[in-house]
Write a protein that holds these residues in place. Structure first.
Motif, short mmCIF file in Angstrom:
data_model
loop_
_atom_site.label_atom_id
_atom_site.label_comp_id
_atom_site.label_asym_id
_atom_site.label_seq_id
_atom_site.Cartn_x
_atom_site.Cartn_y
_atom_site.Cartn_z
N ARG A 272 -32.92 -33.73 47.42
CA ARG A 272 -33.54 -32.58 46.76
C ARG A 272 -33.45 -32.74 45.25
O ARG A 272 -34.42 -32.55 44.53
CB ARG A 272 -32.84 -31.29 47.20
CG ARG A 272 -33.28 -30.08 46.41
CD ARG A 272 -32.87 -28.82 47.10
NE ARG A 272 -33.54 -28.72 48.41
CZ ARG A 272 -33.21 -27.83 49.33
NH1 ARG A 272 -32.22 -26.99 49.11
NH2 ARG A 272 -33.84 -27.79 50.47
N ARG A 273 -32.27 -33.15 44.81
CA ARG A 273 -32.04 -33.29 43.39
C ARG A 273 -32.95 -34.35 42.78
O ARG A 273 -33.49 -34.18 41.69
CB ARG A 273 -30.56 -33.69 43.24
CG ARG A 273 -30.12 -34.09 41.91
CD ARG A 273 -28.69 -34.60 42.05
NE ARG A 273 -28.61 -35.98 41.64
CZ ARG A 273 -27.59 -36.77 41.87
NH1 ARG A 273 -26.56 -36.32 42.57
NH2 ARG A 273 -27.59 -38.00 41.44
N GLU A 274 -33.12 -35.45 43.49
CA GLU A 274 -33.93 -36.53 42.93
C GLU A 274 -35.41 -36.33 43.25
O GLU A 274 -36.21 -37.22 42.99
CB GLU A 274 -33.48 -37.88 43.51
CG GLU A 274 -32.03 -38.22 43.25
CD GLU A 274 -31.74 -38.47 41.78
OE1 GLU A 274 -32.60 -39.03 41.10
OE2 GLU A 274 -30.65 -38.07 41.32
N ASP A 275 -35.74 -35.20 43.87
CA ASP A 275 -37.12 -34.92 44.23
C ASP A 275 -37.68 -36.00 45.15
O ASP A 275 -38.77 -36.53 44.94
CB ASP A 275 -37.98 -34.81 42.95
CG ASP A 275 -39.27 -34.08 43.25
OD1 ASP A 275 -39.32 -33.41 44.30
OD2 ASP A 275 -40.20 -34.18 42.45
N GLU B 194 -37.42 -35.50 48.58
CA GLU B 194 -37.26 -34.90 49.90
C GLU B 194 -38.20 -35.50 50.92
O GLU B 194 -39.42 -35.36 50.82
CB GLU B 194 -37.46 -33.40 49.80
CG GLU B 194 -36.18 -32.71 49.44
CD GLU B 194 -36.29 -31.23 49.66
OE1 GLU B 194 -37.38 -30.69 49.46
OE2 GLU B 194 -35.27 -30.63 50.03
#
Lengths: 527, 504
Positions: free
Chosen positions: B111-114, B116
């Motif tokens: 999620r953080r690194e986009d 997903e």
């Protein structure tokens, strides 16, 4: 088995370290209070141990035994004899004092400091109390971690260099210790079918071939000589002493550098008697070189703390000299020096730390004239200095004299050359003293404050104890001697080495042992 | 009428392969769920939950297998191709645990690194299925199939960060070298088959025990090629070249998974092949392993000294750890096997713990900044996180009262027990490597406790808000730290566990 006293001595500081580590960082006063509480409690347990120790007993007392790593036959075996007793007691004494001495010096991240300090105490206690070689190695290696972080977090300018050097250098030695320990254990297993690292069992086993014994002795020696530090493996010591925080230096000089000598007496002697006898001349030469070299280099230093650091190299030379004289007197003297050196050098390091707190320098050239400004400090420094030189009346003299006597009986030239070190000691101490304390005060020295009560309380007990042991060493020697006697008898039993007749009055020792045993029996009978 | 000749199909014991089925089914199911839910908001949480459940089921099945094979002996099924024994189940448990860690770490990370994408979970589980297959393989062909099944999803996972060039590069490198090593391994199988006429591990052993080969070259070259192929997977020197680049470039949860699980699976194959199939040839393969172990320990430790990137340092250290484990294989004794198994277990958790902290602690928006400067002062700013990383690197260094110490002690002990001069030489190389390793582990520790200089670049990196530790990562960190500490202080249970698992 009653109360596991030795286990408690090891675990109390560990519990303290964990408790302190879990405190919120802001509550420094709680961390400090807990630090005093736990080191104080440990010191109390050590006092109890000293009180109940049976003076005439040659064996191990308060033995505690638990399985630990089942697959390797490693057990958590603890025990204390006359050689380890005083190291434990001195450790117990130095830690609260070290904490007290850090009171002003340590101002940031107090909580972490106290926690590491307590962990350090656990490691040291473990080293002196375990009888299992692997458990010994565990503590031996564990010691490096708190020491590393103490130097790193609270040392002076070149602390990274010093801390890393300490870790790698002593780690290198312990690597060989580990390898030799494992090889010894498995050789024993191959021969007898029993896998154990209890050194008493291994010491009773005579299955080592001559060359294997020498190689394993050298492996153990790598660790002990570096830690001792024996010339030429001493180069880490001045750096570490100079950069470490005061309390770290005190502990380092007080007990950590004794671990090497302790290792020789406790493990090398018992496990490798033949190699110890054969290689003793080499170690004696290194010890003598260390005495002279340490003294000469100490005289050359411009940094007051380095002077004392190099003087430790010389003092440890005396310890090794006494040990490898392979005589009861010599070993008595060596162990006695191991007890007395922490008191005198500890006091000196504390005083230098106090000077540093005031002047923010350790350069002797930037001092001068402190005598007039700070008479109490100077007075205590003079006392500590003479104690360090080994003036008769202080404990240093007794230890050095006995060590030299032992070496004299083993082979005279060693003692004669080493005795020069006593004279050099006067040179390297008196010279800097003159420059730092005499003369006219100038610069920062003029505004210097004398010692306050807390600082006096830290130093005086050490010097008082040194004076007491210098005047009346008997209680300590009475407890060391049976263990030293056991070490020498071990040589005579297993090798063709015979200690010189004059080295002890054997009948006297035996009489005393018997007397003590009778007393013990009588006490048992009363119960 | 043509009478159809009956085709003999081997009996299948589904119990034996149940954990593998669970993982494969979950993996395939995840892809289906993805297809059905499309871009629905819930797709990632649903897939994550399903993946976790799938792993837990596999773990439960493994636990059941453990009791069964320990009490009733190994399960041999599928025409002797699969052999479920305590050894396989032990490593299976390690692999499933590592996969679970890789999964939990990835949730917040993706999620953080986009990034997903539920495909990540599916790939992870399929790779884990290949690893489980590897641990149970009793036939060179199955080993090869397992090798491919575990590798191909890994290639994709390494390159999963499609916007970061390093990740792409790492994926490609891993793919090219991995494919190359698979080819070498396959060639080895062919030569061994040529020499012995069978690919079954126990069959090879039986053949070699009953026959004397006049011409040994084919067999020995084949054995050598097998070891080369597996040497790539365990990252032993001189087949380690891919490791630093791949470990550095891969998304950090994938690195953690690789360090822990791939090592376990590859060592399962190494141990099984040399000890089951070639026990008569131990005088031939032991020198090879001696060289591999010595080189890995020395090169790994020395090269790690000069790195400026924390992830790269840990990659080189994993090479050194492969060397330590190879010592246990080299010892070729029950104690050596026990030590290797124990070390694979404890190393998995030390590595996962260290990489988990690295994943959280690296500053900046993406997973690229891992230089020592980026970590300066971490333990001062975030005492718990920095303290954990210090703890994990000290454990990897083998400091007492951590699992790393107990593991190393067992490994060194196994070599010391072997008792020849060459064994003692290897022992000394091992302890020296451990000392060299101290230096770079301490460098990490030192970096963490030293406050950053007033460098603007560093200051800028820290101006960003520190990343919070999400719950799943917290669980992984806590679990890894607890295990590392418990094995270090009270190793008894785990040593018994490893000792039960040495049986093929």
């Amino acid at each position: 088995m009653g109360f596991p006293l030795l286990l408690a001595i090891i675990v109390t500081p560990l519990v303290g370290a964990v408790v302190v580590a879990l405190l919120p960082a802001a509550r420094t006063e709680v961390a400090k209070a807990l630090g005093y509480a736990f080191t104080g409690a440990t010191a109390g347990l050590c006092g109890y141990l000293l009180w109940h120790f049976q003076a005439g007993d040659r064996g191990f007392q308060f033995v505690y035994d638990q399985p630990w790593i089942p697959g390797l036959g490693v057990r958590f075996t603890l025990g204390v004899d006359g050689i380890s007793l005083f190291m434990v007691v001195v450790t117990g004494l130095l830690f609260p004092l070290g904490l007290l001495a850090s009171e002003k010096y340590i101002t940031h991240r107090v909580k972490a400091y106290v926690a590491w300090f307590l962990l350090l105490e656990t490691a040291i206690m473990g080293i002196f109390l375990t009888l299992d070689l692997i458990a010994f190695f565990v503590f031996w290696e564990l010691l490096l971690v708190p020491m590393y972080f103490l130097i790193l977090g609270w040392g002076s300018a070149r602390r990274k260099y010093a801390a890393t050097k300490f870790f790698i250098y002593t780690g290198l030695g312990s690597a060989f210790l580990l390898a030799s320990t494992l090889v010894l254990g498995f050789l024993h297993q191959a021969d007898t079918g029993v896998l154990t690292f209890d050194f008493r069992t291994l010491a009773d086993w005579n299955g080592l071939s001559g060359s294997a014994e020498v190689l394993l002795f050298v492996g153990f020696m790598a660790a002990f000589a570096i830690k001792a530090p024996l010339f030429p493996f001493h180069t880490w010591l001045p750096d570490v002493h100079t950069e470490a925080p005061t309390a770290g230096s005190v502990v380092l000089a007080g007990v950590i550098i004794k671990m090497g000598a302790y290792g020789f007496v406790r493990f090398s002697f018992e496990l490798f008697p033949q190699a110890s006898v054969d290689l003793a001349p080499i170690l004696l030469v290194l010890a003598v070189v260390g005495i002279i070299y340490g003294a000469v280099v100490a005289a050359m230093q411009t940094d007051l703390k380095r002077v004392i650091a190099y003087s430790s190299v010389a003092h440890m030379g005396f310890v090794i000299l006494g040990i490898f004289s392979l005589t009861v007197i010599g070993i008595d003297g060596a162990v006695f020096t191991m007890v007395s050196h922490p008191l005198t050098t500890g006091a000196l390091f504390l005083l230098v730390g106090m000077i540093y707190e005031r002047l923010h320098t350790r350069e002797i050239g930037e001092m001068g004239g402190m005598w007039n400004v700070a008479p109490v400090l100077t007075g205590l420094f003079i006392a500590a200095m003479f104690a360090g030189i080994g003036l008769p009346g202080f404990s240093g003299f007794v230890g050095e004299f006995l060590s030299l006597a032992g070496a004299f009986l083993y082979d005279r030239p060693f003692a004669i050359v080493a005795a020069l070190g006593v004279i050099f000691a006067a040179v390297y101490m008196l010279w800097p003293f003159k420059r730092a304390f005499a003369g006219r005060a100038s610069g920062a020295v003029v505004r210097m404050k004398d010692l306050d009560l807390r600082e006096i309380v830290v130093v005086v007990p050490l010097l008082a104890l040194s004076l007491f042991l210098g005047l009346y060493p008997k209680p300590v020697l009475d407890r060391i001697e049976p263990a030293a006697d056991r070490a020498v008898r071990n040589f005579e039993r297993k090798t063709d080495y015979r200690s010189p007749e004059e080295s002890r009055d054997r009948r006297d020792t035996e009489r005393r042992v018997e007397r003590e045993q009778r007393r013990a029996e009588a006490r048992e009978g009363e119960k | 009428m043509i009478a159809a000749a009956p085709i003999a199909t081997p009996a299948v014991d589904l119990w034996a392969i149940a954990p593998i089925i669970a993982l494969v089914a979950t993996g395939v199911g995840l892809v289906l769920i993805r297809a059905l839910l499309r871009r629905n908001q819930a797709v990632t949480p649903v897939c994550f939950s399903v993946a976790v459940v799938g792993l837990l089921v596999a773990a439960g099945l493994l636990a059941r297998q453990w009791h069964r094979v320990r009490d009733d002996g190994p399960i041999v099924s599928l025409a002797d191709m699969v052999r479920v024994d305590p050894f396989a189940v032990f490593l299976g448990i390690v692999i499933v645990a590592a996969t679970l860690a890789g999964l939990l770490l990835a949730y917040a990370y993706l999620r953080r690194e986009d990034l997903e994408a539920p495909e990540y979970f599916a790939l992870l589980l399929l790779s884990a299925a290949g690893m489980l297959m590897m641990t149970t393989a009793n036939d060179l062909v199955v080993v090869f199939v397992a090798l491919e099944v575990l590798s191909i999803p890994l290639y994709v996972l390494v390159a999963f960060d499609r916007r970061r060039l390093r990740s792409q590069e790492a994926g490609l490198k891993y793919f090219v070298l991995g494919a190359f090593s698979s080819a070498v391994f396959l060639y080895g199988i062919a030569l061994v088959y040529g020499a012995t006429g069978t690919t079954s591990l126990s069959g090879i052993a039986t053949f070699l025990a009953g026959n004397t080969l006049f011409e040994q070259t084919t067999l020995l070259v084949g054995l050598g090629l097998l070891l080369v192929g597996l040497g790539f997977k365990v990252a032993a020197v001189p087949f380690h070249m891919w490791t630093p680049d791949v470990y550095q470039g891969a998304p950090t949860p994938v690195t953690a998974f690789m360090a822990a699980a791939t090592k376990a699976a590859a060592f399962a194959a190494v141990l099984r092949i040399v000890l089951t199939a070639f026990p008569q040839y131990r005088d031939d393969w032991r020198p090879i392993l001696w060289v591999l172990a010595a080189l890995s320990m020395l090169v790994g430790a020395v090269a790690a000294l000069v790195q400026n990137d924390v992830k790269r340092t840990l990659a080189y250290s994993s090479i050194a750890h492969a060397g330590y484990i190879l010592m246990g294989v080299y010892a070729a004794s029950s104690r050596g096997r026990e030590a290797a198994l124990l070390y694979l277990l404890v190393y998995a958790f030390m590595a996962i713990g260290a990489f988990a902290v690295v994943m959280i602690a690296a500053p900046g928006p993406d997973d690229a900044k891992h230089s020592y400067d980026d970590y300066r002062g971490l333990a001062v700013r975030r005492p718990v996180l920095g303290g954990l990383l210090i703890f994990f690197v000290l454990a990897q260094a083998g400091v007492p009262l951590t699992s790393g110490f107990v593991g190393k002690l067992e490994l060194f002990g196994s070599v010391a027990q072997a008792g020849e001069t060459s064994d003692y030489v290897l022992l000394v190389i091992g302890v020296l490597s451990a000392v060299i390793a101290f230096a770079f582990y301490l460098r990490i520790a030192w970096t963490l406790v030293t406050a950053p200089d007033d460098d603007t670049a560093v200051a800028a990196a820290y101006s960003t808000r520190p990343r919070r530790v999400d719950g799943w990562t917290g669980i992984v960190l806590a679990g890894a730290a607890a295990l590392t500490l418990v094995v270090g202080v009270l190793p008894g249970t785990f040593i018994h566990f490893a000792r039960d698992a040495v049986f093929f």
